[in-house]
Design a protein around this motif. Structure first.
Motif, short mmCIF file in Angstrom:
data_model
loop_
_atom_site.label_atom_id
_atom_site.label_comp_id
_atom_site.label_asym_id
_atom_site.label_seq_id
_atom_site.Cartn_x
_atom_site.Cartn_y
_atom_site.Cartn_z
N SER A 11 0.70 -1.16 -0.09
CA SER A 11 -0.02 -0.27 0.24
C SER A 11 0.76 1.40 0.22
CB SER A 11 -1.08 0.13 0.49
OG SER A 11 -1.82 -1.21 1.17
N PHE A 12 1.87 1.09 0.43
CA PHE A 12 2.65 1.97 0.22
C PHE A 12 4.29 1.69 1.35
CE2 PHE A 12 0.18 2.92 4.42
CZ PHE A 12 1.53 2.21 5.37
N CYS A 19 7.81 -0.33 -2.95
CA CYS A 19 5.76 -1.14 -2.70
C CYS A 19 6.54 -2.00 -3.55
CB CYS A 19 4.93 0.24 -3.39
SG CYS A 19 5.10 1.31 -1.43
N SER A 37 5.93 2.49 -5.75
CA SER A 37 6.79 3.15 -4.94
C SER A 37 7.64 3.56 -4.72
CB SER A 37 5.06 4.30 -4.42
OG SER A 37 4.23 4.42 -4.29
N ASP A 63 1.14 1.75 -5.52
CA ASP A 63 2.04 0.52 -4.66
C ASP A 63 1.85 -0.35 -5.83
OD1 ASP A 63 -0.99 -0.03 -4.61
OD2 ASP A 63 -0.10 -1.03 -2.94
#
Length: 248
Positions: A11-12, A19, A37, A63
């Protein structure tokens, strides 16, 4: 095949990993599966700035794809560039999404990427036989099965339980499966798997090894996730780390 984990945070980006991003190699060909990311950093650390021969994006959540926008600079503006368009296999809408993420509302990134739209089915990428199918996730999302020289690697991408995931993972040697949620709490439906559900999918599909990924460090518990997966899968399992390599 060799799998190198470039990023595995869910997710982050987490404190120890970017990610989702996974480099799969065979016969000198390197396929980058997802480019989430922060993964441009670990691509340079563990493989090389220009390592990928092709990219497959499973879906267009940040992500899993955002650093593909940053990568435009690498290929378009390199001192010895620009580089030829890199093959990219992605869901519909990827060209516009990447152009917007890069900041070009009225332009294109098709000088950087040669796009191929994903849809359920089987096709070649380099030396790999690739099969994708739609997962149970809110946007167009594909799980991936990679086959080479009699070996099979399956990657769930993001998904809640579904029959398509079991088909893709059937008899896989290695199953790289998300386990974003903790068991025993009320989780949103049709979004992600728990450790228990990842283990159940691995057992039903008869996989040889379960690699858990996409854990959200800030909200979850690695120990509880592994424990839950072990209640439903009795084969070898572990949580992946950025920089880890696996022979398939």
């Amino acid at each position: 095949m060799r799998l190198t984990v470039l990023g595995c945070a869910g997710s982050f980006p987490g404190p120890d990993s970017p990610c989702s991003a996974y480099l799969v190699e065979a016969e000198g060909f390197r396929l980058l599966v997802d480019f989430g990311s922060g993964a441009l950093s670990t691509l340079q650390r563990y493989a090389g700035l220009h390592a990928p021969d092709a990219i497959l994006l499973t879906h267009l959540h940040c992500d899993h794809m955002l650093d593909a926008a940053s990568y435009v600079v690498v290929r378009r503006y390199a001192p010895d560039g620009p580089y030829p368009a890199l093959p990219m296999y992605a869901p519909s809408g990827a060209p516009d999404r990447l152009a917007l993420a890069y900041g070009q509302e009225d332009s294109t990134v098709e000088d950087v990427y040669q796009f191929y739209g994903l849809q359920p089915g089987t096709f070649p990428i380099g030396p790999f036989t690739v099969t994708v199918d739609r997962m149970n996730h809110p946007i167009e999302t594909y799980g991936v099965r990679l086959e080479h020289d009699g070996r099979v690697l399956c990657y769930s991408s993001d998904t809640a339980p579904c029959e398509a995931l079991l088909r893709l993972a059937q008899d896989a040697d290695v199953f790289l499966c998300e386990a974003s949620y903790l068991d025993g709490v009320e989780n949103p439906p049709d979004l992600h798997l728990t450790g228990r559900e990842a283990g159940e999918a691995a057992t039903k599909a008869g996989v040889g090894r379960l690699l858990l990924t996409h854990l959200v460090a800030a909200w979850g518990s690695e120990a509880l996730t592994v424990e839950a997966a072990g209640t439903t899968y009795d084969g070898p399992l572990e949580v992946v780390r950025a920089g880890a390599c696996y022979d398939v």
